[in-house]
Design an enzyme around this catalytic site. Sequence first.
Site, short mmCIF file in Angstrom:
data_model
loop_
_atom_site.label_atom_id
_atom_site.label_comp_id
_atom_site.label_asym_id
_atom_site.label_seq_id
_atom_site.Cartn_x
_atom_site.Cartn_y
_atom_site.Cartn_z
N PHE A 1 15.80 13.02 15.35
CA PHE A 1 15.08 11.75 15.40
C PHE A 1 16.06 10.63 15.67
CE2 PHE A 1 10.89 10.01 14.34
CZ PHE A 1 10.11 11.14 14.52
N GLN B 1 9.50 -4.13 13.25
CA GLN B 1 9.98 -3.11 14.18
C GLN B 1 9.00 -2.89 15.34
OE1 GLN B 1 10.24 1.34 13.09
NE2 GLN B 1 12.35 0.72 13.44
N HIS C 1 8.19 -0.22 18.13
CA HIS C 1 8.43 1.19 18.44
C HIS C 1 8.44 1.34 19.96
CE1 HIS C 1 7.83 5.51 18.66
NE2 HIS C 1 7.94 5.62 17.35
N LEU D 1 0.52 4.86 18.89
CA LEU D 1 1.82 5.51 18.73
C LEU D 1 1.89 6.88 19.40
CD1 LEU D 1 4.60 5.66 17.20
CD2 LEU D 1 3.35 6.82 15.39
N GLU E 1 8.21 9.49 18.06
CA GLU E 1 9.61 9.60 18.45
C GLU E 1 10.02 11.07 18.49
OE1 GLU E 1 11.88 6.75 16.32
OE2 GLU E 1 13.72 7.89 16.47
N ARG F 1 15.21 2.59 17.20
CA ARG F 1 14.05 1.99 17.87
C ARG F 1 14.32 0.59 18.40
NH1 ARG F 1 9.70 4.32 13.46
NH2 ARG F 1 9.75 6.45 14.27
N HIS G 1 5.23 -1.97 15.14
CA HIS G 1 5.04 -0.70 14.46
C HIS G 1 5.23 -0.76 12.96
CE1 HIS G 1 4.93 3.59 14.01
NE2 HIS G 1 6.16 3.67 13.57
N ARG H 1 14.31 0.00 10.58
CA ARG H 1 14.09 1.27 9.91
C ARG H 1 14.35 2.44 10.86
NH1 ARG H 1 10.03 4.88 9.83
NH2 ARG H 1 8.43 3.59 10.80
#
Lengths: 236, 566
Positions: free
Chosen positions: B114, B227, B229, B239, B242, B273, B339, B381
Site C-alpha cells: 500500500f 486528504q 485520494h 473510491l 489504492e 496519497r 477522501h 494519512r
Amino acid sequence: MVVLRILRYDPAEDGRPAFREYEIDAIPGMTILDALIHIKENVDPSLTFRRSCRSAICGSCAVTANGKNLLACNTQLSDLKKKRIVLEPLPGFPILRDLAVDWGPFFDSYRAIKPYLITKSPSPEKERIQSQEIRKKYDDAAKCIMCSACTSSCPVIWTDGSYLGPAALTKVWRFVADDRDEATEERLALVNNEKGVWRCHTIFRCSDSCPKDIDTAGCLEFLRRMVVWYSLTGRV
Amino acid sequence: MKEHDVIVVGGGLAGLRAAWKVSDVADTAVISKIHPLRSHTGAAQGGIAASLGNATPDSWEEHMFDTVKGSDYLGDQDVIEVLVKEAPQTIFELEHLGVAFSRTEEGRIAQRAFGGHTKPRACYAADWTGHTLLHTVYEQCVPKTIKFYDEWFALSIAVQDGVCRGVVALEIPTGRIEAFRAKAVIITTGGYGRAFKITSNALANTGDGLNLTLGAGLPLEDVEFVQFHPTGLYRLGILLTEGARGEGGYLINGTGERFLEKYAAEKMELAPRDVISRAEQTEMDEGRGIDGKDFVYLDLRHLGAAKILERLPQTRDLAMSFVGVDPIKDPIPIQPTAHYSMGGIATTITGQVISDEKNTPVAGLYAAGECSCVSMHGANRLGTNSLLDAAMFGRRAADAAIEYLKRAKLMPFPEEVYESAKERVRTIRMANGQESAPKLRHELQETMTQKCGIFRDENRLNECLAKVQELQDRFNRIGIGDRSLAFNTEVIEALETQNMLEFSEIIVYGAIARKESRGAHWRVDYPKRDDQNWLKHTMAFKKDGKIELRYKDVTITKFPPKERGY
C-alpha cells in the site's frame, strides 16, 4: 425525457399510498438515485428515500423499479430501457414513508439466526489458520450488504412473515461454511423447520434480485443439503 | 428523557467497537442517523495495516516510521507508537471475531502493498475489507446487550462544568426529539468529506460530530488537513482502492506515460496519497490529462483477468457500473477525490476529548475514528491506517470510559440544551425564506473543492472564507417545503448542511493561517514545510461567532523531522 412514476405515502396524511409522476430530463449516466435526488432538490422536497454511499456497498437504497428489486445507486435509468419507470418501496415490508420501508421484520430474522461467529475452543495467540479453499466457500455469502432486496423479492415472505427469508439464511450459510465457526449443529437446528430452509420454494427471485450477484438460492440449497446430511447422520 | 450509562453516537467501526467493548460492563446505547450496517466503514476497500510479517518480514518500528513520515511529521509519535504496537493484536482479535480476511497459501491473513508503507502490511479481504470489518463487529454486537437507536440524528451534546451529561437526538421516522442522559458519551460520527464536491465519501459523511463538540465550545484540531485520494472515479469521486496500485496498477497521463516518474521515482504508484494527488492535479493543470481533460487513467489491464477478479472484484464492478469501463479491457478514468479527514475532535491518546491546547479533559466525553484527531495521521494519512485507527481507538475510548464509569454518576441534564436543540429543528422545519438549502450545499461543495482543495493559496482561501460566511448568512433565509414530522429528510439534510457550513469555515480559517506546505495542506504561496514555525497542531475554537486559533506542540519521540521524499 423519462417519466418516473413513484409510489408516495405519508403516514401523517390519512389515506392510501398513491402514485405521482415526475418527468425528468434523463442525462446519460444518470442513476435512479441521481434522479430521485434531482427530484427532491428541484421539484418536490418531500420525496423520501434512503441513501448513503451511492456506490453499492451500504445497502440503503434498495427499491423496486418496474417490478424488480435493485439498488437505486448503481442502476442507470437507461439500464431499464423504458421511458416510464415505476418506483415503489420494497414489497413485503411496512412503508414508513414513500420509498423508505420499515426494516424491523427483516432485521428480526437476521438477529434470530445468531448472525455472528460462534467459537468454543480457545482462540490461538495469532490468527486462526484457514485455507484459501474454505475461505472461497463463504466468499459470496460474506459479501452480502443486507440491502434486503432478496428477502423482499421472495413471494413466500409476502404471505408469511415468519419465514426467515433468503438474506438471513444466506447468513447462516456464511457461518456454516466457515470452518472457524463451531456451532454448525445449533445453526442447522435453527433452520431445519417450516420457518427455515424448508419454506423456500426455489423460486429464485432472490438470486435474481441480488445487486451483489450472490446466488442466495444456491447458498440456501447448500444449507438444505447440509441439513439433510446432518439429519441422516443423526446430528440434527 | 432516556437514560443509559454510555451513549455512543455513530455506528461505524469505531462506534461499534466502542459499544461492543463497553457493553460488557455498562448499559450501552448506540445512536446512529443511519442503520449501523449502512455506515461508511463498509466502503473501505484495500486493507487494514499491521506488521504481521505474513508476506515479508516486518516490524512495528518500520510501520511507525512509515506512518510518521507519511504524516509529514505532524502525527504525534506516542500515539503512533501505541497504534502500530497494538496493531497485530487488534488484527488477531478481529480475525477471532470472524472477519473474512483473504488468506495466504499457508492459511494466514493475506497482506499486500500500500502507498507509503515500505512493507506489504495491508491485511485485506479482497477489496471489501471495510465491509467485512463493519459487518463482523456489528454481528458481534448482536448477542450483547446494546440498545440501538437506529435512524436517530444527534443534535447536540450537553457539557456543563467540564462534565458531559448526555445527548439530544431526533428520531428520524417520527420527528420526536429526546434528551438522553448518560454518564459517558463516545462520539464516532465519521468524516467530513461531503463538504467537497468531488468526494469518495457517502452522502451521510457530513461531519455532524464536529458540530456536536463545537456547539459545546470545544476545539477542533488540524481540520485544515483533508486528504485527497488519487483514484476517485471521474466526475463521481467514488473510491477505487489504492489496493489496485498495491497489486501493481499504473497511473497513466494523456501522453501515455507513467507520470509518477517525475514526482516519486522510487515509490512510483505507491507513494503516499498527497504526493500522487498533487502529481495528478499538476498533470491535468498542465494539459496532460487524458485528451487534455481533468482526468488520468488507472490502468490494470496488465494484471490480467484472474488477478482482477480475485483480488479487485469490487473495483471492477464499480468501474463497470458507474463509468461503463471493464478494467480487464480498458483503463479507468480517475481523478483526485476528497477522501479522509485527518483533523477532527481533539482528544488525548486514550480518546478523551479535551477542551484546550493544554489537554484539559472533558469528563465523560470521548471521540474516536475519523471524526476525532488524536493525532496519528498528522498531515497525511497512510492508506489502511484508518481502519486500524477506528478499530483500535474505538476500543481504547471504551477502555477509558470503563475506567471513568467506576467513579462517574448521572448528572442533571441541562434543560436549555434540550430546548435549544428543539428550537433549532423547529426553526428549520418551519423556515419559509427564499434560499434553497440544497443549493447552498452545492455552492459550499463547489467553493471548497475549487478554493480549498489540493492546491491552495491565500487569495483563493480568502475568497473561500468569504463565500462560506456568505453561505452561513444565507442559510438563515432558507425555505423548507416539507413540514412533516415523520421521516423528514429535507430537514435532516438542512441540519447537515448547517453543520458543514460551520466546520468548513474552520477548515478554511486554519488553512489561511497555516503558511506552509505539509502533507495534504499545500500552499502554492508557501511551498515548503516550515518546522520552525509550523510543526504544531492547530486548535480551533469558535465562541460567540468568532474563531480563535491556538496551537499545540507535536509529540516527537523517536523520529526527528527530516525531509520527506519518495
